[in-house]
Structure formats: C-alpha cells, structure tokens
Write an enzyme that holds these catalytic residues in place. Structure first.
Site, PDB file in Angstrom:
ATOM      1  CG  ASP A   1      -9.848 -33.308  23.940  1.00 17.51           C
ATOM      2  OD1 ASP A   1      -9.528 -32.286  24.554  1.00 17.51           O
ATOM      3  OD2 ASP A   1      -9.136 -33.773  23.021  1.00 17.51           O
TER       4      ASP A   1
ATOM      5  CE  LYS B   1      -7.971 -34.411  27.141  1.00 19.48           C
ATOM      6  NZ  LYS B   1      -8.212 -32.970  27.241  1.00 19.48           N
TER       7      LYS B   1
HETATM    8  P1  NDP Z   1     -13.520 -31.146  17.709  1.00 18.84           P
HETATM    9  O1  NDP Z   1     -13.530 -32.594  17.510  1.00 18.84           O
HETATM   10  O2  NDP Z   1     -14.790 -30.416  17.908  1.00 18.84           O
HETATM   11  O3  NDP Z   1     -12.773 -30.435  16.486  1.00 18.84           O
HETATM   12  C1  NDP Z   1     -11.474 -30.753  16.132  1.00 18.84           C
HETATM   13  C2  NDP Z   1     -11.106 -29.973  14.895  1.00 18.84           C
HETATM   14  O4  NDP Z   1      -9.714 -30.094  14.667  1.00 18.84           O
HETATM   15  C3  NDP Z   1     -11.805 -30.493  13.657  1.00 18.84           C
HETATM   16  O5  NDP Z   1     -11.990 -29.446  12.744  1.00 18.84           O
HETATM   17  C4  NDP Z   1     -10.786 -31.509  13.122  1.00 18.84           C
HETATM   18  O6  NDP Z   1     -10.862 -31.746  11.748  1.00 18.84           O
HETATM   19  C5  NDP Z   1      -9.497 -30.788  13.444  1.00 18.84           C
HETATM   20  N1  NDP Z   1      -8.416 -31.757  13.606  1.00 18.84           N
HETATM   21  C6  NDP Z   1      -8.362 -32.794  14.445  1.00 18.84           C
HETATM   22  N2  NDP Z   1      -7.246 -33.492  14.264  1.00 18.84           N
HETATM   23  C7  NDP Z   1      -6.593 -32.864  13.293  1.00 18.84           C
HETATM   24  C8  NDP Z   1      -5.372 -33.097  12.647  1.00 18.84           C
HETATM   25  N3  NDP Z   1      -4.593 -34.140  12.986  1.00 18.84           N
HETATM   26  N4  NDP Z   1      -4.991 -32.246  11.676  1.00 18.84           N
HETATM   27  C9  NDP Z   1      -5.761 -31.229  11.332  1.00 18.84           C
HETATM   28  N5  NDP Z   1      -6.962 -30.949  11.916  1.00 18.84           N
HETATM   29  C10 NDP Z   1      -7.343 -31.770  12.864  1.00 18.84           C
HETATM   30  O7  NDP Z   1     -12.513 -30.885  18.920  1.00 18.84           O
HETATM   31  P2  NDP Z   1     -12.393 -29.621  19.866  1.00 18.84           P
HETATM   32  O8  NDP Z   1     -12.661 -28.371  19.105  1.00 18.84           O
HETATM   33  O9  NDP Z   1     -13.121 -29.901  21.093  1.00 18.84           O
HETATM   34  O10 NDP Z   1     -10.834 -29.693  20.248  1.00 18.84           O
HETATM   35  C11 NDP Z   1      -9.841 -29.015  19.501  1.00 18.84           C
HETATM   36  C12 NDP Z   1      -8.598 -28.828  20.365  1.00 18.84           C
HETATM   37  O11 NDP Z   1      -8.938 -28.064  21.521  1.00 18.84           O
HETATM   38  C13 NDP Z   1      -7.953 -30.118  20.896  1.00 18.84           C
HETATM   39  O12 NDP Z   1      -6.562 -29.926  20.964  1.00 18.84           O
HETATM   40  C14 NDP Z   1      -8.524 -30.230  22.303  1.00 18.84           C
HETATM   41  O13 NDP Z   1      -7.681 -30.973  23.146  1.00 18.84           O
HETATM   42  C15 NDP Z   1      -8.541 -28.762  22.702  1.00 18.84           C
HETATM   43  N6  NDP Z   1      -9.447 -28.406  23.792  1.00 18.84           N
HETATM   44  C16 NDP Z   1     -10.774 -28.691  23.754  1.00 18.84           C
HETATM   45  C17 NDP Z   1     -11.607 -28.317  24.783  1.00 18.84           C
HETATM   46  C18 NDP Z   1     -13.080 -28.537  24.756  1.00 18.84           C
HETATM   47  O14 NDP Z   1     -13.748 -28.097  25.688  1.00 18.84           O
HETATM   48  N7  NDP Z   1     -13.644 -29.163  23.727  1.00 18.84           N
HETATM   49  C19 NDP Z   1     -11.070 -27.655  25.983  1.00 18.84           C
HETATM   50  C20 NDP Z   1      -9.670 -27.317  25.890  1.00 18.84           C
HETATM   51  C21 NDP Z   1      -8.903 -27.715  24.843  1.00 18.84           C
HETATM   52  P3  NDP Z   1     -11.574 -33.111  11.203  1.00 18.84           P
HETATM   53  O15 NDP Z   1     -13.033 -32.903  11.450  1.00 18.84           O
HETATM   54  O16 NDP Z   1     -11.192 -33.152   9.788  1.00 18.84           O
HETATM   55  O17 NDP Z   1     -11.001 -34.235  12.001  1.00 18.84           O
HETATM   56  O1  2IT Z   2      -8.511 -30.067  27.283  1.00 17.72           O
HETATM   57  C1  2IT Z   2      -9.465 -29.730  28.018  1.00 17.72           C
HETATM   58  O2  2IT Z   2      -9.324 -28.925  28.938  1.00 17.72           O
HETATM   59  C2  2IT Z   2     -10.779 -30.326  27.760  1.00 17.72           C
HETATM   60  N1  2IT Z   2     -10.925 -31.098  26.813  1.00 17.72           N
HETATM   61  C3  2IT Z   2     -11.942 -30.006  28.649  1.00 17.72           C
HETATM   62  C4  2IT Z   2     -11.937 -30.890  29.869  1.00 17.72           C
HETATM   63  C5  2IT Z   2     -13.137 -30.758  30.766  1.00 17.72           C
HETATM   64  O3  2IT Z   2     -13.156 -31.532  31.739  1.00 17.72           O
HETATM   65  O4  2IT Z   2     -14.030 -29.936  30.554  1.00 17.72           O
END
Ligand code: NDP
Ligand code: 2IT
Length: 444
Positions: free
Chosen positions: A165, A125
């Site tokens: 992420d 990561k």
């Molecule tokens: P994005 O940046 O697309 O979206 C994040 C969202 O969460 C936004 O709406 C953001 O709001 C909100 N957010 C972030 N920080 C906070 C906080 N401290 N309090 C409240 N809301 C918050 O990220 P992703 O959707 O990609 O990721 C979301 C989660 O999913 C993370 O935990 C990530 O690790 C996990 N994840 C992502 C994967 C991926 O493929 N993208 C895969 C597996 C897990 P704002 O815009 O206001 O900051």
């Molecule tokens: O938390 C996660 O699994 C991710 N942000 C996706 C990682 C990836 O390599 O696709």
C-alpha cells in the site's frame, strides 16, 4: 433507520478518537439501510455490530537501529477485520500518518472491496507509522525485518496474506518476504506483490492503476463514450497514479497533471510518463523535478490547486480525504464528468454529495481500485498451483473482473431503486455476500 443509528452510536462510543474509521463506517452503514430493512434477521443476529468490529487487532513495537547506531522505535499493526469469505487479505501501509483509526477504515473498506472481486478473500490491513523519507536501503531493510519478526506469527498463506500500500512497494515486500521465509522456513504465497523471480504475478505492479482505467472504460462505454481525447487529472505520483496514467494514455487520453505530497505538475502538452517513472520509480525523487526537466511544464507547491485544472476525468490516487467539498466544486466548474477513486476514501462525504448532485459519474474506491487486490488473489491462485500465467492471461482476467464489478454495482443500485448511485451499489453488492457468509457460519 433505528438499528443502524444505534450501531453507529455504539461504535463511536466504544472507539472514540477514530475519525477516519467513523467516516468509513457511517458512509457504509447508512447506505445499507434498504438491505437491512428487508432482512430483519440481521438485527436478531447482531450482524452489523459484528461487521464493524474487527475479528482481531495486533499491535506491536518495531525496534530498529538507524545508520548512526541510534535505536528507534515505531508502532506496528495488523487489523484482521473479517475472514467470512476467505483468509484476511489487504495491504501494509508505511507512512507517518498511520494509526489505528486509519487502518480500521482501510480494513473495513477492504472487506467489501475484496467481496466485490468475486474471489475468496476476506479483509485486513496493517502497517506502521515508519517514515521512509530520507531512509537508506539498509535502514528500510532492518525496519522491515524487525516488523516481520513480530508479524510472521500472525500471518500465513491460508490465514492472512498482506501486500503493499502507500510506502510499501517491491523493495519492502522483498525484505518482508525474506525475513518471513527465514523465520518460518517456508517459501509460500504469504505476501503478494512479490518480485517476478520469487513467486510474484505478472500485472500485479500495474494492476490497481490498470484496473481503475478498465472500470472507468466500462462506465464510459455504457454511456456511449470512451477515453480517446479526454483530459485527465491524476493526484498522486506513486504506484496507482503511474499505472493509471500509463493505461489512460494508451487508450488515447491526455493526462495533464499529477502530484506528490509537496505540490503538483501541470503539463498542457500531456504528461511524459517516462520522466515521472524515472524520477519516482528510479530515484524516489520529487515530482518538482519534472518541471525542471520538461520545457513548458509548470510546478505549483501545495496539492489542492490540482482540482482547479479543467478536465473531463479526475482520478484521486494518493490518499484519504484529499478531495474536499471546495475541490469538488472546482472540478464541477471545470467540467468534470467522471471521478474514479484510485486511492482509498480520497473523496470526503460532502465532496461526493457535490459530485453526485451535479450529475458526475462517481466510481467509489472499493470498486474502482479493486484491481490491485483482485490481481493479488490471482497471484495467490498461481502460488497455490505453483505455476505462472502470462501477462496477457492475467491482464484479461483483470479486465473481466473489473467489468463484472461495474455490472454488479450498477445492478445493486438499480435493485434498491437508486439507479446510478454506484457508491451505494458498491456497498450493497459487497455487503450481500459477506452478510450471507457470516450468517451461514453462526455466531462467530
Ligand atoms: P505509493 O506510496 O506508491 O504512492 C503514494 C502517492 O501519494 C505518492 O505520490 C505520495 O506522495 C502521495 N501521497 C501520500 N500521502 C499523501 C498526502 N498525505 N498528501 C498528498 N499526497 C500524498 O502508494 P500507492 O500508489 O500504492 O497508493 C496510493 C493510494 O492507492 C492509497 O490510498 C492506497 O491505499 C490506494 N491503493 C493502493 C493499491 C496498491 O495496490 N498499491 C490498491 C488499492 C488502493 P509522497 O511521495 O510525497 O509521499
Ligand atoms: O487497498 C488495497 O486494496 C491494497 N492496498 C492492495 C491489497 C492487496 O492485498 O493486494
């Protein structure tokens, strides 16, 4: 168990001031007790000590120039946690809250998650404390170029393959890839989540959210239930939240609430996802605007209130520790039956206790959100073969992987006499494969 307690105590002493890392390591190690007891050879090989220590951590400065001509400096990181079963694989996070503790907890979770996918990927990561809010496209591009100017020497398609992420989506991956290609003079699958015109895979954008719903569907199917007509609350309004909402709605669920870091929207008629997409994906706007545009929808500042909305299914899809004990109690009062983690470690240990103690089916992140990285591994496979699969083909593979993960974690929990504890099952099923690969490779 004494061995596990000793490893945890050492870890806290060696790495103080890393609360998120301690939290993840403790949750994982304590649940591994039944496995460790059956395998005295682990202690002899200091397997757990090695398992919680990253193979390598790279930390670097990221200097860039803002639009006003001012020089800015951020911190950049890549935690290369474990390569026992494949090259390091895991996302990059750009958010002001990023620090070593956060990235180490994410890296450790990633090791087990990637193992659960059944595909040949190790765990890593990385990211930066760069704050995207209010930055122009040009600033984001210059930042990404500077970040990659250091990172490029540490990654590669067979070494370490980063992806997105929080804060790192298609735009950022494009800028990062462009700079990697320029520096290395190679067009390879060194990053996943690439655009479809330059090596990306269909379904990667949707994969985490879709995968979350596929594994939830499998958990429901086994209990004679389905998503049709269910009320769903989703936190977050980013990549994972949006595509979880899309698939849940396609399967007949009613999603009534979502949030960003400022506040939440409640739409009792069901969220109009095209409006959310236009605000969030189209303009990088704030979720508040939804209530200004959709009659009858409410906006509330602050996030925690979202968990007080009665629902059958809750999907925390924003960030770590967003669902605490008090929120879990509210969810239980509101009749929640399923909680599936789209975000990484969104539910605090106390909240998990409340949910599991109330008979809620709890699907832990490393299983529930593994669809994203699994599809990244499918992107790597397509890059290696230099061909593309159709949307249907990738989607069918994703669905099959998620159902298999469900069966494996359920089975692992039962094998160790903890039927139904899917959090424990996920830790054990993920760990078994990593442990066996580490033992086979000697003391490394
Ligand atoms: P994005 O940046 O697309 O979206 C994040 C969202 O969460 C936004 O709406 C953001 O709001 C909100 N957010 C972030 N920080 C906070 C906080 N401290 N309090 C409240 N809301 C918050 O990220 P992703 O959707 O990609 O990721 C979301 C989660 O999913 C993370 O935990 C990530 O690790 C996990 N994840 C992502 C994967 C991926 O493929 N993208 C895969 C597996 C897990 P704002 O815009 O206001 O900051
Ligand atoms: O938390 C996660 O699994 C991710 N942000 C996706 C990682 C990836 O390599 O696709």
């Amino acid at each position: 168990m004494q061995y596990i307690q000793a490893v945890l105590a050492d870890l806290k002493q060696n790495h103080p001031n890393e609360p998120e890392f301690h939290q993840a390591a403790e949750e994982i190690l304590l649940s591994l007790a039944p496995v460790v007891m059956q395998h005295p050879e682990y202690e002899a090989a200091a397997l757990l000590e090695r398992f919680v220590e990253p193979e390598r951590v790279v930390m670097f400065r990221v200097p860039w120039v803002d639009d006003a001509g001012k020089v800015r400096v951020n911190r950049g990181y890549r935690v290369q946690f474990n390569s026992a079963i494949g090259p390091y694989k895991g996302g990059l996070r750009f958010h002001p809250s990023v620090n070593l503790s956060v990235l180490k907890f994410l890296g450790l979770e990633q090791v087990l998650k990637n193992s659960l996918t059944g595909l040949p990927i190790g765990g890593g990561k990385g990211g930066s404390d760069f704050d995207l809010k209010g930055k122009s496209d040009g600033e984001v591009m210059r930042f990404c170029q500077s970040f990659m100017t250091e990172l490029f020497r540490h990654i590669g398609q067979d070494t370490d393959v980063p992806a997105g992420d929080i804060g790192v989506g298609g735009r950022e991956i494009g800028y990062l890839f462009g700079q990697y290609k320029r520096l290395q003079n190679e067009h390879t699958g060194v990053l996943t989540g690439r655009g479809l015109s330059y090596g990306g895979s269909l379904v990667r954008t949707e994969a985490t959210g879709y995968g979350l719903i596929y594994i939830l569907e499998e958990a429901m199917r086994r209990r004679g239930e389905g998503l049709q007509g269910k009320r769903v609350v989703i936190s977050g309004a980013g990549n994972v939240a949006i595509y979880a909402c899309e698939k849940a709605q396609a399967l007949g669920a009613k999603v009534v609430a979502m949030y960003d870091s400022d506040g939440f929207i409640y739409d009792k008629e069901g969220i109009r996802l095209e409006v959310v997409k236009e605000i969030k994906e189209g303009r990088r706007g704030r979720i508040k605007e939804y209530a200004e545009r959709v009659a009858g929808a409410e906006y509330h500042t602050g996030c925690r209130g979202i968990w007080g909305i009665p629902c059958d299914v809750a999907l925390p899809c924003a960030t770590q520790n967003e669902l605490d004990e008090a929120s879990a109690k509210l969810l239980v009062q509101g009749g929640v039956k399923y909680v599936a983690e789209g975000a990484n470690m969104p539910t605090t240990p106390k909240a998990i206790e409340v949910l599991q103690g109330s008979g809620v089916v709890f699907l832990p992140a490393k299983a529930a959100n593994a669809g994203g990285v699994a599809t990244s591994a499918l992107e790597m496979a397509q890059s290696g073969m230099r061909l593309y699969w159709s949307f249907e083909e990738v989607d069918a593979r994703l669905k099959k992987i998620m159902a298999e993960i469900y069966r494996n974690i359920e089975d692992a929990a039962s094998r160790y006499g903890k039927a139904g504890d899917l959090a424990l099952g996920a830790n054990i099923a993920g760990f078994e494969k990593v442990a066996s690969a580490m033992l086979a490779q000697g003391i490394v």
